[in-house]
Design a protein around this motif. Sequence first.
Motif, PDB file in Angstrom:
ATOM      1  N   GLU A   1      48.522  35.763  35.035  1.00  0.00           N
ATOM      2  CA  GLU A   1      48.117  37.029  35.632  1.00  0.00           C
ATOM      3  C   GLU A   1      46.630  36.956  35.958  1.00  0.00           C
ATOM      4  OE1 GLU A   1      50.659  40.157  35.759  1.00  0.00           O
ATOM      5  OE2 GLU A   1      51.175  38.108  36.364  1.00  0.00           O
TER       6      GLU A   1
ATOM      7  N   ASP B   1      43.286  38.884  37.146  1.00  0.00           N
ATOM      8  CA  ASP B   1      42.646  40.200  37.226  1.00  0.00           C
ATOM      9  C   ASP B   1      41.406  40.124  38.099  1.00  0.00           C
ATOM     10  OD1 ASP B   1      44.498  41.365  35.465  1.00  0.00           O
ATOM     11  OD2 ASP B   1      43.372  40.617  33.747  1.00  0.00           O
TER      12      ASP B   1
ATOM     13  N   ARG C   1      46.272  52.112  35.692  1.00  0.00           N
ATOM     14  CA  ARG C   1      46.536  50.721  36.068  1.00  0.00           C
ATOM     15  C   ARG C   1      46.593  49.828  34.835  1.00  0.00           C
ATOM     16  NH1 ARG C   1      42.758  47.070  40.137  1.00  0.00           N
ATOM     17  NH2 ARG C   1      43.804  45.090  39.763  1.00  0.00           N
TER      18      ARG C   1
ATOM     19  N   ARG D   1      54.043  45.772  32.075  1.00  0.00           N
ATOM     20  CA  ARG D   1      54.579  44.592  32.756  1.00  0.00           C
ATOM     21  C   ARG D   1      54.454  43.363  31.871  1.00  0.00           C
ATOM     22  NH1 ARG D   1      52.007  42.192  38.274  1.00  0.00           N
ATOM     23  NH2 ARG D   1      50.199  42.096  36.897  1.00  0.00           N
ATOM     24  N   GLN D   2      53.312  43.194  31.214  1.00  0.00           N
ATOM     25  CA  GLN D   2      53.122  42.029  30.354  1.00  0.00           C
ATOM     26  C   GLN D   2      54.099  42.048  29.187  1.00  0.00           C
ATOM     27  OE1 GLN D   2      49.100  40.707  29.574  1.00  0.00           O
ATOM     28  NE2 GLN D   2      49.569  40.382  27.416  1.00  0.00           N
TER      29      GLN D   2
ATOM     30  N   ASP E   1      49.795  47.487  33.709  1.00  0.00           N
ATOM     31  CA  ASP E   1      49.678  46.050  33.442  1.00  0.00           C
ATOM     32  C   ASP E   1      50.209  45.700  32.059  1.00  0.00           C
ATOM     33  OD1 ASP E   1      48.650  45.539  35.892  1.00  0.00           O
ATOM     34  OD2 ASP E   1      46.591  45.196  35.231  1.00  0.00           O
TER      35      ASP E   1
ATOM     36  N   HIS F   1      59.674  42.424  38.042  1.00  0.00           N
ATOM     37  CA  HIS F   1      58.216  42.348  38.155  1.00  0.00           C
ATOM     38  C   HIS F   1      57.836  41.128  38.993  1.00  0.00           C
ATOM     39  CE1 HIS F   1      57.723  45.401  35.021  1.00  0.00           C
ATOM     40  NE2 HIS F   1      58.689  44.775  34.369  1.00  0.00           N
TER      41      HIS F   1
ATOM     42  N   ARG G   1      46.067  35.218  31.004  1.00  0.00           N
ATOM     43  CA  ARG G   1      45.338  36.148  31.867  1.00  0.00           C
ATOM     44  C   ARG G   1      43.946  35.598  32.136  1.00  0.00           C
ATOM     45  NH1 ARG G   1      48.153  41.146  32.214  1.00  0.00           N
ATOM     46  NH2 ARG G   1      46.617  41.715  33.789  1.00  0.00           N
TER      47      ARG G   1
END
Length: 297
Positions: free
Chosen positions: A232, A234, A244, A251-252, A248, A218, A264
């Motif tokens: 991250e 946004d 999407r 991945r987190q 996300d 990633h 985030r």
Amino acid sequence: MSIDSILVRQAGVISREQALAAGLTADTIDHRLRLRRWRPLHPRVYLAAGHRRDDEVRVRAALLWAGDGATLSGTAAAWWQGMAERAPATVGVTVGRHRRPRSRPGVAVRRRELAAEDVAVHRGLVVTAPPLTVIESAVEQGDRGSLLLDRALQRWVRFPDVYEAYCRNLGSHGSASAGRMLVAAADRSASVAERLLVAMLRESGAAGWQCAFPAGGHLIDIAFPAARVAIEVDGWAWHMDAERAAADKRRQNALVRQGWTILRYTWHDLVGRPKAVLAEIAHELDRARSVQVRPGA
């Protein structure tokens, strides 16, 4: 229309002109004022006894005072249309360039001509149409305005309509701020927000961070590898679809399993509370370093 029906329809608010048109004489109106059966709210605008002076009353009274052709605007219009949680302390109204009203306590007057597309009627009041209402209210609310715009784009208005309303009103008060906000709102990749955070980190003197850092298949937007802190960034929520959002989340979760701490932030965070964002990052870095040092202490 009778006096009683006007008062019922307008939450107890009535103008002198409406009362005269409904058949009351000037002497009768003045008599009711002397007996405090009606109380003045603005010149020639009154509230009947037994009605509470709430936000609806303030909004109606401001628009009645501004007179025929006036348009409720800004955050007051957003609140009236259900797009803002609270009515503003000062009610915004727009009148034509050649009208005479001046701002007074509780009412802010703007003189300009509105295109027909930018005017609507909602719950009996003339208001700026939703696209113009949204962008003007967002500008009025300053740092928190982007949150209103983002929420509105998810629920009430389309971006092309907001952009067209902005273009029709170029050069008006706040249009420069509106333009910057729309540029950020249009960015689907969150690159504007990432560049903003990078600038903040550089200005703060923070060290040890990298952009687009690879970790376990990633890419982390901004990473502090030594502390294993991942940031991250946004963009705006109105771009986010279910696919999407699910990607996300996967991945987190994968990064957390690899021992990364995830922070985030949205564009709204970076614009609205930059000092708090930097403080949170610094706190997490200090915490991570203290944990790393502890085993050898």
